[in-house]
Design an enzyme around this catalytic site. Structure first.
Site, PDB file in Angstrom:
ATOM      1  N   LYS A 188       0.842  -1.209   0.000  1.00 37.55           N
ATOM      2  CA  LYS A 188       0.000   0.000   0.000  1.00 37.55           C
ATOM      3  C   LYS A 188       0.869   1.248   0.000  1.00 37.55           C
ATOM      4  CE  LYS A 188      -3.156   2.529   3.080  1.00 37.55           C
ATOM      5  NZ  LYS A 188      -3.775   2.532   4.424  1.00 37.55           N
ATOM      6  N   ASP A 192      -2.537  10.315   4.136  1.00 39.94           N
ATOM      7  CA  ASP A 192      -3.937   9.925   4.289  1.00 39.94           C
ATOM      8  C   ASP A 192      -4.655  10.866   5.250  1.00 39.94           C
ATOM      9  OD1 ASP A 192      -6.352   8.619   4.342  1.00 39.94           O
ATOM     10  OD2 ASP A 192      -5.674   7.018   5.671  1.00 39.94           O
ATOM     11  N   LYS A 225     -10.091  12.418   8.974  1.00 40.13           N
ATOM     12  CA  LYS A 225      -9.552  11.982  10.255  1.00 40.13           C
ATOM     13  C   LYS A 225      -9.504  13.146  11.248  1.00 40.13           C
ATOM     14  CE  LYS A 225      -6.356   8.505   8.336  1.00 40.13           C
ATOM     15  NZ  LYS A 225      -6.875   7.316   9.044  1.00 40.13           N
ATOM     16  N   ASP A 237       1.739   6.086   5.919  1.00 42.62           N
ATOM     17  CA  ASP A 237       0.702   5.243   5.327  1.00 42.62           C
ATOM     18  C   ASP A 237       1.165   4.564   4.047  1.00 42.62           C
ATOM     19  OD1 ASP A 237      -1.797   4.169   5.845  1.00 42.62           O
ATOM     20  OD2 ASP A 237      -2.842   5.583   4.544  1.00 42.62           O
ATOM     21  N   ASP A 259     -12.189   6.850   4.323  1.00 37.90           N
ATOM     22  CA  ASP A 259     -10.955   6.610   5.053  1.00 37.90           C
ATOM     23  C   ASP A 259     -10.547   5.137   4.991  1.00 37.90           C
ATOM     24  OD1 ASP A 259      -8.734   7.281   6.538  1.00 37.90           O
ATOM     25  OD2 ASP A 259      -9.741   7.069   8.469  1.00 37.90           O
ATOM     26  N   ARG A 276      -7.654  -0.344   1.111  1.00 36.97           N
ATOM     27  CA  ARG A 276      -8.149  -1.623   0.585  1.00 36.97           C
ATOM     28  C   ARG A 276      -8.652  -1.498  -0.849  1.00 36.97           C
ATOM     29  NH1 ARG A 276     -12.206  -1.800   5.542  1.00 36.97           N
ATOM     30  NH2 ARG A 276     -10.419  -0.656   6.332  1.00 36.97           N
TER      31      ARG A 276
END
Length: 490
Positions: A258, A263, A270, A281, A340, A344
């Site tokens: 990833k 992020d 967030k 991240d 968020d 994935r």
């Protein structure tokens, strides 16, 4: 760092900034060291300055004629040493050398070093010590106006005073080569993960990946990707590097990392406190790039395709919104419940692309969920798999590397939680079982191939130094993945 093995020279004949001596508790108490050392070492024990316990260090000035002005004493306890013990001792040695601003280290090795270890294997001893010195010497890059001119130790000589047999020298050199590869690969991943988001955008990450590929003449490509990064002025990238270690491109291993270079959470923003650590991240991308660095150095007989989906997750008028329906590269439709849960989404496409390149087994590594922190803290990496035999072999490799992994359950009920009424799958399943359901979402795109998911959200970036890892980026899972690839190639 340059590391070499020397035998047949006395320690007084080799010049350096610090001499490293391994001392046991019994040697400190009862003697048994070479002439000239027993009195001065025992005095340290009597005054309580140094006990010889495992991983304890003490810097001793040397007034007698010597090739080094100081000695770094490293305690080994009185037990047989494991590979992890040796690695940790070397890490503590390197940190003591950093405090001294030493550049050249002379590491005196006992002639009976094999008898002091559990495995009694010279190659493993040389590997663990060399790797530990690299890991312990790491310093996080800074961007201060006034930079220190000292960059850490750059030279180590392992020396045994008695001339060694050719086979012993060969094993030392092979172990050193392996330790250097593991250590340098991990430190590369640390450097990338520690970079601030304004200096490491998806395109910058692509440049770093191409540098690794060109250094070892690996085929590579960078694709523009329509992905999570729609809200950012820095466009996404899909980065691919291939390593072919056999005569035919078959039995390919897919490594997917990833690469979210920052992020914010997107529209599902967030909270501000701690957001600065989200530079990490892309720790999964850094890890798989570190693996490619090690493969370039070690050249095992195995085939690997590395895929990094990279993006910035930012809020803007163009960003994905909760409730959006998107179509993945595989054709599956995804209901976006939480922007968020972006990692994935890009990982799913990357797994699909790895399969197109012929991957038959896939490992994905990602800073994927806060939920894994609730379960395992920052101590262990969480793992999810669809193949127990695959997982067992990987766990065996992680035991050698010393990296902690805990397998999470993947019951069918967790998959049920990902079902959507309006799409093929949804990207969030609520608070409960979050680390497992996130991993299983990614696993859907393995299409039944043997697959392991490694959630490093807790272990990729530490708030304080612990064990072999510094404060900040750890480069976690580089060494376990390389160890597993080497074991598979053999």
């Amino acid at each position: 760092m340059d590391i070499e093995f020397n035998s047949g020279s006395t320690i007084n004949e080799i010049q350096g900034d610090a001499l490293i001596l391994i001392i046991s508790e019994s040697e400190l108490e009862h003697g048994g060291l070479s002439e000239g050392w027993n009195d001065r070492i025992s005095l340290l024990g009597k005054t309580g300055l140094f006990s010889g316990k495992l991983n304890q260090t003490y810097v001793l000035p040397l007034d007698n004629p010597s090739g080094c002005p100081v000695a770094i004493l490293v305690g080994k306890g009185d037990q047989l040493l494991t590979t992890e013990d040796l690695r940790q001792m070397a890490v503590q040695t390197a940190r003591a050398a950093l405090r001294l601003k030493a550049i050249k280290l002379v590491f005196k090795v006992s002639e009976n070093i094999q008898e002091l270890t559990v495995g009694k294997d010279i190659l493993s001893i040389a590997y663990a010590l060399s790797e530990g010195l690299l890991l312990g010497s790491y310093r996080r890059p800074t961007y201060k106006q006034e930079q220190s001119q000292y960059n850490g130790p750059n030279s180590v000589i392992f020396t045994i005073e008695k001339k060694s047999a050719d086979a012993v020298e060969r094993d030392w050199n092979l172990g050193i080569q392996r330790g250097l590869a593991f250590g340098e690969a991990t430190n590369l991943a640390r450097n990338l993960t520690n970079m601030p988001g304004n200096l490491l955008t998806p395109s910058d990450l692509a440049v770093a990946a191409i540098e690794v590929a060109e250094r070892y003449r690996f085929p590579s490509e960078v694709l523009d990707e329509r992905a999570v990064g729609k809200g950012s002025v820095n466009p996404p990238r899909m980065i691919v590097i291939r390593y072919q270690g056999t005569g035919h491109w078959d039995n390919v291993v897919g490594l997917v990392g990833k690469g979210i270079t920052f992020d914010t959470g997107g529209i599902s923003l967030k909270r501000a406190p701690g957001m600065e650590e989200l530079i990490s991240d892309m720790g999964g991308a850094a890890a798989v790039l570190g693996v490619m660095e090690a493969l370039g150095r070690l050249r095992p007989r195995i085939n690997v395709v590395m895929v990094i989906p990279s993006a910035e997750n930012m809020p803007s008028a163009n960003a994905f919104k909760p409730g959006d329906i998107i179509t993945s590269m595989s054709g599956r439709t995804i209901e976006v419940l939480n922007t968020d849960a972006e990692g994935r989404l890009v990982l799913g496409d990357a797994l699909t692309y790895a399969r197109e390149w012929g991957a038959k087994r896939i490992i994905d590594v990602a800073t994927l969920t806060g939920a894994v922190l609730s379960t395992l803290g920052d101590i262990a990496t969480g793992a999810v798999t669809n193949n127990e035999e695959f997982m067992e072999r990987f766990l065996a490799a992680s035991n050698v590397s010393g990296e902690k992994i805990w397998q999470l359950p993947a019951y069918p009920e967790f998959r049920e939680m990902l079902k959507s009424e309006v799409a093929d799958i949804r990207n969030a399943a609520g608070r409960f079982g979050g680390a497992t359901t996130a991993g299983l979402f990614v696993g859907e795109f393995a299409e039944g191939l043997p697959w392991i998911h490694l959630d490093i959200a807790g272990t990729a970036f530490l708030s304080k130094e612990r064990g072999v890892n510094p404060r900040g980026a750890t480069g976690v899972m580089v060494r376990s993945m390389v160890q597993w690839l080497l074991s598979e190639s053999e």
